[in-house]
Design a protein around this motif. Structure first.
Motif: not given
Length: 586
Positions: A227-239
């Motif tokens: 599930s780490a990838e989903k959180w990392l993608q959300d981080a990249a998208d928000a930033a």
């Protein structure tokens, strides 16, 4: 940002009115129920109530390396913090050690009552602010304790949920994400230095998601890597959304040699780079940050040799690739380096912010010899509770770092991404850009030893992004969390050293032909006239006796895994709630 005077006047007036009308005031219903009957009816009511939530945000202690959020391997303080030395104790008292829930009750009380207000726009706006703060509250709890009980209601006496078990980290963080998503969706895209806006929420979301994504990736014992990838993608998208908004840019006034220092030392923040700041003012609010940087008996903060080693040379090459770099004297090691180095620690020819005369070298106010000057204000603010420079809580530079790191961890980072993020930070400092192909092909072995869990084709650029993050966000309350999420707590066991001295005797720190520092063993009679700092190595030892580095934390530091990645729950809480289980190792 401030607790509005209206809050005080409203509640004080209500109490006085009740007391004058009813002699049996103490027999009245509880204050929260009484307020709910008379409050939450207008947009102003909702604004006044949510303004109190801002007290949840840190003050100048965000930059406090002794008792605040900046305790880490970057700075050595006069007092050895227990979390650094590995000597934290299990707290006893209920509600201590971070296991406090009054702020959450206040937030949930708002949600229980704010729908009374007929103003839909106000409900949406202030409901989003409340969700921002609930996400902020629970993010801090999960970072501190791991699994925690999720409460979305006001708990009254007798409620069975008072004694519930901790909810799984995954469920709590899903709820945190839902809250911060609500805040992002419903807050307005305003540029407000002292108010929560959509941009503040975007940066908090990016911070939360990066932390959770990397924590799940590197803490393999949780079995949450999938599930780490989903959180990392959300981080990249928000930033990325914050970056592409164009609402902010890096502060560059003063150029490469001064902009970074000026950003933090100036008295008043503006909305160029600063997204949210704690407001201080010479007439109504002061803090003591500059005092902690200049007092020989209170803070005496010193940056670590390891931190200083991380700064690149001005041409972009690695300082740690230089033969004998660890035995260079102070003046030599400060030459031709990333300009941010001498805007964070006092270098040769240091001048106080707002002055032009060279300040005498003073190693008596710094544990390591590397005197911290980031956010050190003008000299008139050096007294206890005398500083009034605003404290930055969220700034645009962090969004650039998050976007780059998240994409690097995902394996999707491109040179264009680097140019849009990390290289903007390096450009502000007058430094050459990072190159994706070069850095991945030539990983820094010095950084690799510091971060042993990094591997794979993107290892080199991940290490460079971590270098940039450590430098750029120095002493802004993020370093401890970084080490924890990267599962790099053992880094704290590496000796935290200071300046290197090849011998005893006199040293010229400014290269002006005049000695500034004199090291001696019990007898200072040989000190040249005019020496500003005299140091007895019997009181401040060197690693090799009469030579070596300052070694302020002489007690062996121990970091126990997995125990020290979390804090313990107070003993009284475990006694009262049999459903709670203590964190491992405590």
């Amino acid at each position: 940002m401030k607790n509005l005077l209206n809050t005080i006047l409203f509640f004080t007036g209500a109490i006085l009115l009740l007391c004058s009308c009813n002699k049996n005031y103490l027999d009245q219903p509880p204050k929260d129920r009484l307020d709910a009957d008379q409050f939450f009816n207008t947009a102003t009511d909702l604004e006044v109530y949510t303004n109190d939530f801002y007290d949840m945000l840190p003050d100048y202690h965000l930059y406090d390396a002794t008792y605040g959020l900046s305790t880490s391997d970057d700075v050595v303080s006069l007092i050895e913090p227990a979390q650094i030395t590995g000597t934290r104790l299990v707290p006893v008292q209920r509600g201590s050690g971070g296991w406090a829930w009054s702020n959450l009750r206040a937030i949930n009380f708002f949600f229980q009552n704010y729908q009374k207000c007929p103003d839909e726009a106000a409900r949406i706006k202030y409901g989003a602010i409340a969700r921002f703060f609930r996400a902020y509250f629970y993010f801090d709890k999960v970072k501190t304790f791991g699994d925690v009980p999720w409460y979305s209601k006001v708990l009254e006496a007798g409620d069975a949920d008072l004694y519930k078990a901790r909810d799984p980290r995954t469920e709590v963080m899903d709820s945190v994400l839902a809250d911060i998503n609500n805040a992002v969706a419903n807050l307005s895209a305003e540029v407000q230095v002292n108010k929560i806006t959509k941009y503040t929420a975007l940066l908090l979301k990016a911070r939360i998601c990066l932390h959770e994504g990397t924590f799940r990736k590197y803490h393999t014992e949780l079995n949450l890597q999938s599930s780490a990838e989903k959180w990392l993608q959300d981080a990249a998208d928000a930033a990325g959304q914050l970056i592409s908004s164009g609402a902010y840019k890096l502060f560059t006034t003063g150029g490469a040699a001064a902009a970074y220092r000026t950003l933090f030392a100036r008295s008043d923040q503006d909305a160029t780079e600063t997204i949210l700041a704690k407001d201080y003012n010479p007439t109504f609010a002061h803090h003591t940050l500059s005092y902690l940087m200049t007092s020989p008996t209170s803070g005496s903060w010193g940056a670590t040799k390891d931190f200083v080693n991380g700064f690149l040379m001005a041409d972009g090459s690695r300082f740690t690739d230089i033969a004998g770099h660890d035995t260079l004297g102070f003046y030599a090691e400060m030459q031709r380096r990333d300009p941010r180095l001498t805007q964070i620690v006092a270098g040769p020819g240091f001048t106080v912010y707002g002055e032009t005369a060279v300040e005498p070298v003073n190693l008596n106010i710094t544990t390591t010899g590397y005197r911290v000057i980031k956010a050190l204000a003008t000299r008139d603010q050096w007294g206890a509770s005398s500083a009034y420079n605003d404290i930055i809580l969220f700034r645009y530079a962090e969004a650039l770092l998050i976007n780059a790191e998240a994409k690097a961890e995902l394996g999707t980072l491109t040179q264009a991404d680097l140019d849009n993020t990390i290289n903007k930070l390096r450009s502000r400092a007058g430094m050459p850009p990072a190159n994706l192909v070069h850095d991945n092909g030539n990983p820094d072995t010095y950084l690799g030893a510091e971060y042993p869990n990094v591997a794979g084709a993107n290892k080199g650029i991940i290490l460079e992004i971590r270098r940039e993050r450590r430098i750029e966000m120095f002493n802004e309350g993020l370093r401890w969390d970084d080490l924890m999420r990267w599962k790099d707590g053992k880094k704290l066991e590496q000796p935290m050293l200071g300046i290197y001295f090849s011998r005893l005797g006199a040293f010229d720190f400014n290269n002006d032909g005049k000695p500034d520092v004199y090291l001696y063993d019990g007898d200072a009679s040989g000190a040249p006239a005019g020496v500003a700092t005299k140091i007895n190595i019997r009181q401040r030892p060197l690693t090799n006796g009469t030579s070596g580095n300052f070694y302020p934390y002489r007690n062996k530091i121990q970091f126990q895994e997995p125990k020290d990645y979390y804090y313990p729950i107070p003993l009284e809480e475990l006694t009262l709630n049999k459903s709670l289980v203590q964190n491992p190792g405590w």
